[in-house]
Every structure is written in C-alpha cells, then in structure tokens.
Design a protein around this motif. Structure first.
Motif, mmCIF file in Angstrom:
data_model
loop_
_atom_site.group_PDB
_atom_site.id
_atom_site.type_symbol
_atom_site.label_atom_id
_atom_site.label_comp_id
_atom_site.label_asym_id
_atom_site.label_seq_id
_atom_site.Cartn_x
_atom_site.Cartn_y
_atom_site.Cartn_z
ATOM 1 N N THR A 22 0.607 -1.736 0.059
ATOM 2 C CA THR A 22 -0.059 -0.369 0.155
ATOM 3 C C THR A 22 0.850 1.135 0.003
ATOM 4 O O THR A 22 0.806 2.281 -1.199
ATOM 5 N N LEU A 23 1.966 1.035 0.362
ATOM 6 C CA LEU A 23 2.626 2.254 0.709
ATOM 7 C C LEU A 23 3.663 3.169 -0.428
ATOM 8 O O LEU A 23 3.984 3.556 -0.254
ATOM 9 N N PHE A 24 3.787 1.379 -1.143
ATOM 10 C CA PHE A 24 4.629 1.366 -2.327
ATOM 11 C C PHE A 24 3.748 1.796 -3.736
ATOM 12 O O PHE A 24 3.796 2.703 -3.825
ATOM 13 N N GLY A 25 2.150 1.940 -3.518
ATOM 14 C CA GLY A 25 1.437 2.346 -4.247
ATOM 15 C C GLY A 25 1.021 3.950 -4.014
ATOM 16 O O GLY A 25 0.575 4.882 -5.041
ATOM 17 N N LEU A 26 1.297 4.375 -2.756
ATOM 18 C CA LEU A 26 1.041 5.203 -2.300
ATOM 19 C C LEU A 26 1.809 6.304 -3.146
ATOM 20 O O LEU A 26 2.177 7.820 -3.465
ATOM 21 N N ILE A 29 2.300 6.888 -6.393
ATOM 22 C CA ILE A 29 0.910 7.815 -6.708
ATOM 23 C C ILE A 29 1.277 9.846 -6.724
ATOM 24 O O ILE A 29 1.710 10.430 -7.339
ATOM 25 N N LEU A 30 2.021 9.422 -5.404
ATOM 26 C CA LEU A 30 2.410 10.806 -4.331
ATOM 27 C C LEU A 30 3.637 11.690 -5.093
ATOM 28 O O LEU A 30 3.685 12.837 -5.718
ATOM 29 N N ILE A 31 4.415 10.637 -5.023
ATOM 30 C CA ILE A 31 5.997 11.220 -5.601
ATOM 31 C C ILE A 31 5.820 11.715 -6.567
ATOM 32 O O ILE A 31 6.137 13.069 -6.852
ATOM 33 N N PRO A 32 4.786 10.926 -8.104
ATOM 34 C CA PRO A 32 4.908 11.963 -9.214
ATOM 35 C C PRO A 32 4.051 13.266 -9.450
ATOM 36 O O PRO A 32 3.734 14.558 -9.806
ATOM 37 N N LEU A 33 2.930 12.901 -8.048
ATOM 38 C CA LEU A 33 1.771 13.977 -7.992
ATOM 39 C C LEU A 33 2.930 15.153 -7.071
ATOM 40 O O LEU A 33 2.277 16.398 -8.162
ATOM 41 N N TYR A 34 3.816 15.056 -6.613
ATOM 42 C CA TYR A 34 4.428 15.763 -5.269
ATOM 43 C C TYR A 34 5.169 16.615 -6.951
ATOM 44 O O TYR A 34 5.647 18.009 -6.942
ATOM 45 N N LEU A 35 6.108 15.955 -7.565
ATOM 46 C CA LEU A 35 6.866 16.322 -8.858
ATOM 47 C C LEU A 35 5.999 17.993 -9.712
ATOM 48 O O LEU A 35 6.911 18.473 -9.696
ATOM 49 N N ILE A 36 5.102 16.844 -9.639
ATOM 50 C CA ILE A 36 4.123 17.563 -11.016
ATOM 51 C C ILE A 36 3.561 19.236 -10.319
ATOM 52 O O ILE A 36 4.322 20.118 -11.010
#
Length: 508
Positions: A22-26, A29-36
């Motif tokens: 679940t953490l890897f999945g988050l 999703i979250l790391i690309p969103l943060y970078l964007i």
C-alpha cells in the motif's frame, strides 16, 4: 467454552506485505503528484516566476546541470540573454544579469547590506576542506588577502620584474629556435602556458617548472584542467540529496585522480618553499614571516592557496595572451596599428620594460578589448541574496535567490556595447562612436572586496609579453578558417592548439 478461530501462521507476514504494498502504491501516486506540483509551483507561483526565461529552466535545475556539464555554460547563457534580456531565470532559484548596475549590489558592499555570500556549491571542495582566498568566509578571506597583498603591490612588482623578464627572454629565445623563417607553425597556447607556468612557479614557490627550459609541458599542466572539470561535477552533485556520496559516484575517476595528483604536487612545492628565504620578492615571502602567528597561514592553508595561485596565476594570463594573439591575427588593421605603436616606441628590445610598457596606450586598449571579447573567466560567479531581499539593477530579488553577472553575456550584450561582436580597441580610448558603451558592465577581474588580487601582475605579464612578441615577430594564423574561440568552458576555457606562423623581424 469459546471457540478460538485458527489464525494462519503467515497472516502477520501477509498484513506487513499488504502495508508495504500500500505504501509503495501511495508513493507511486504521491511522488509523481508532488513532482508535478513542484514544477507547476516553480513555473507559475514561485517568487521568481515573474522573471523571463525558458519554462523548462524555471521548472527544474536539471537543464542548468546539463548546461554546466556540457562545457557550454557561458555560450548558452549568452544566448538566453540575447533572447530574454538583461535578467534571465536560469534555474528555479537563480537569476543571471548583464546590466552593469548589477555588479555592486551582487559583489560589492553597501550600507544596510552585508557582502553577499558565495554559493560554495559552485566551487570544487578545497584540500581537506581548508579555506582558500576564493573559498573562505569573510574573516579568513581578509586575512589571506592582507598577507598576499604585499606580493602584488607596486613595489613588489618592480622587485619581481627581473624574474619575469628572465622568462620572457627565454620565451623569445625558444621561439626563435623553433621557427624556420615563418615556414612552420608553433602552438602559441603551449608557449604562453610554458611561460606563465614557469613565472608562477618561481614567484609562488621559488623555483621554475622548467617548461621553457625543456620546451615541453610539465606533467602538472596537463592535469590542471581536471581540477576545473572536477568543480563542474561537484557543482552538479552538491545540489542533489546525498551529495556526499554522489560526488565520487558521478565524477569520472580520471578527473578525481588528476585532481588528487595536483594537490599532492602542490603540497610538495609548498614544503620546498618553506625551506627557502622569506626575503624573496615572491608570493609567500611575506606570508612566511607571519607563519607562526595567529595572523599567518596554517600549512593546509598554504596548500589550498598555493593551488589557487598556480591555476589563477598561470592559466588566466596564458588564456588572455592566446586570445589576444588570435584576435589580432583575425583583425589585420588592429594588428598593423599595434605594430606601429610598439615598433616606433622601441629601437631595441632592452627598452621594453614594465615602466615603458605602461606608456603603450593602444596596447592596453587591445588587451582590454580582448578581456571584453574573450574573458578568461567567462561565467557568472554566483552569490546568494540577503534574507531580507535586495534591489538589483532595478529588480526586486527575494532573499535566498542565487544571482550572478555573466561575464561573456554582459561583455557581448548590444545593450552594453555598440557592435559587441567586433574587435575594436578604440572603444576603450574615448572614441566618440562608443560614447554610449556601458564600461561598468565589463568587470573581467570581478568586483568588490573579492575581486582578483593578481590583476596588476596579470597586466604586467600581458603587456611585456605582447610587446615583445609584436616587436620580434610578424605573425599569421596557420588555419585562419577555423574559429579558435569556439571552446568548451569549465570556469576557464579549455583551449585547443593555436597554430601560428612566426617570421622573425629583421631590425637594424
């Protein structure tokens, strides 16, 4: 009696695995969103978003890093200024200026503003992390400069003139020995490097490197440039997380090895100089008199400053002499005018001295114009804006912003100079055609308390060597069709050979 359900033995492992998944999945999703989100913020909402420049350079520092490692940093920055104007955003938190009014607020001192600190990530780490006159805090820099300033004073330069003259005499002798009446070409980059390296060896350490004597490069010269390339790689690595581990990973082993060799050779030379007299008219004479006091240099500081003196005191002068030779031979009318000044001022070579060269006005203008066209330090040297922010050349810049004046860009800006791509020494002789040139935009020795301490020595060497070359030889390029100035740059230029045909002048 209650029945307790059976729990599979591996259920705990499964729960843990589910959590990790679940953490890897988050994260996925979250790391690309943060970078964007970071990219969008940098481009549209960052305090520097109002400044012009390519959006991809505002978004992330990656294009800046590629520009540094490409060796084309000054040329690409120049192109950006030509497109966007006198202030350009070259990274999310960095601005480059070309307006002459930017020099003082960035590099100088003013009431209400302390001297802006250097961005030390731009410079290679020093020997053992010890300070040098370039990489140091204000207190150490003041101490180093105070002790070194004696060696660069007018009185010291007069005392050093016989030392300099001996090497220039040997340069002329070797050139006469290596040419056949203009029928074969010699590499003037090499010969100028031989000369300036021998001079700096004598003035700094009390002994020549014997480049002119042996008519070949000392092995040290071949590794000097690796120290500058090392700075480019560390500049990139130190801007990333985990930089301590990235520097050795991304820097080619050959460059690291050569830099370490350079430092080891410097240490050897410093040890040798310590055993000599403190009364020599050289760089370390005054320093060693205070060596055992709190005001003096520690041994590691002697090494770091010795390393700096070798590179700054030899490579920059050889670069300028190579550049002025090339530009003169590409501009025959300028060369003819310089020949007339020098050959009419002197009837014999012995008359060419430090004092007599000071009277050659056109020669000085030629050298000054070369510093504009082909500055030995072509890049902008970055500083960091005070926490309270500052006004720079009419622009409000928030605290923490990295700022610099790009030497090549400022000197070639049509906003600062008329016909900036033309080699016209008269612009430095009050020619009315260039009355609107912004002379303050050109600061080849930098500006403020940390400007180049060796400026006077550089002018002495450049004037005497150029005057002796023009007095002795008629010159022409062996390959005039090539643009010799199209070079890579890692703070200093990575110069190719400059093949020149020399024909001895027959004087009465």
């Amino acid at each position: 009696m209650a029945v307790i359900p059976d729990i599979p033995a591996n259920s705990g492992t499964k729960v843990f695995a589910d959590i990790i998944f679940t953490l890897f999945g988050l994260g996925f999703i979250l790391i690309p969103l943060y970078l964007i989100g970071l990219v969008v913020y940098n481009v549209y909402f960052h305090p520097l978003s109002q400044y012009p420049g390519p959006k991809f350079m505002a978004a992330t520092r990656i294009p800046y890093m590629r520009m540094i490692l490409s060796g084309r940093y000054p040329q690409k920055t120049k192109a950006l200024h030509q497109q966007y104007g006198d202030v350009v955003r070259i990274a999310p938190d960095e601005l480059s200026f070309t307006n002459g009014e930017a020099w003082k607020p960035i590099y100088g001192t003013r009431t209400g503003h302390s001297q802006k600190p250097k961005d030390y990530r731009f410079y290679a780490p020093t020997f053992g992390g010890n300070p040098s006159i370039i990489v140091s805090n204000d207190a150490d820099h003041s101490r180093f400069r105070r002790l070194l300033s004696h060696a660069f004073s007018d009185s010291s330069l007069r005392g050093q003139e016989p030392i300099i003259k001996n090497y220039v005499d040997l340069l002329m002798q070797r050139l006469h020995e290596n040419i056949l009446d203009g029928k074969n070409a010699v590499d003037m980059v090499a010969w100028y490097n031989f000369t300036t390296f021998d001079i700096i060896g004598d003035l700094a350490f009390g002994e020549s490197f014997d480049c002119l004597k042996n008519s070949e490069y000392h092995p040290w010269i071949s590794i000097l440039f690796s120290s500058l390339k090392y700075a480019a790689y560390t500049n990139v690595a130190r801007r990333l997380p985990g930089s301590k581990y990235l520097v050795p990973l991304i820097t080619p082993k050959k460059i690291v090895s050569r830099r370490n060799t350079h430092l080891a050779l410097t240490e050897e030379k410093v040890k040798g100089r310590i055993t000599k007299s403190n009364e020599r008219p050289d760089f370390f004479g005054n320093i060693l008199k205070h060596n055992n006091t709190e005001k003096g240099f520690s041994f590691p500081e002697l090494i770091t400053n010795g390393s700096t003196l070798i590179i700054a005191g030899s490579e920059t002068t050889a670069t300028l002499l190579s550049g002025v030779t090339y530009l003169l031979l590409r501009n025959p009318l300028v060369l003819a005018k310089l020949q007339d000044e020098i050959r009419s001022a002197f009837t014999k070579e012995e008359e060419i001295t430090l004092e007599s060269c000071n009277k050659l006005e056109y020669c000085l203008a030629v050298l000054t114009e070369t510093l504009r066209m082909y500055p030995p330090v072509a890049v902008g040297l970055p500083r960091i804006v005070d926490a309270q922010g500052d006004m720079i050349a009419g622009n409000w810049v928030p605290g923490g912003t990295i700022v610099s004046v790009s030497q090549l860009s400022a000197s070639h800006s049509p906003a600062n100079f008329k016909d900036p791509e033309k080699f016209i020494p008269e612009r430095h002789m009050d020619d009315p055609r260039f009355a609107n040139d912004s002379k303050t935009a050109m600061q080849p020795f930098s500006f403020g308390p940390r400007n180049c301490i060796g400026r006077n020595l550089a002018y002495v060497e450049m004037r005497i060597i150029l005057a002796r070359m023009v007095f002795n030889f008629d010159m022409e390029l062996d390959q005039p069709e090539q643009d010799w100035t199209d070079q890579e740059c890692f703070v200093l230029w990575d110069k190719p050979k400059l093949m020149v045909r020399l024909k001895p002048r027959h004087t009465v």
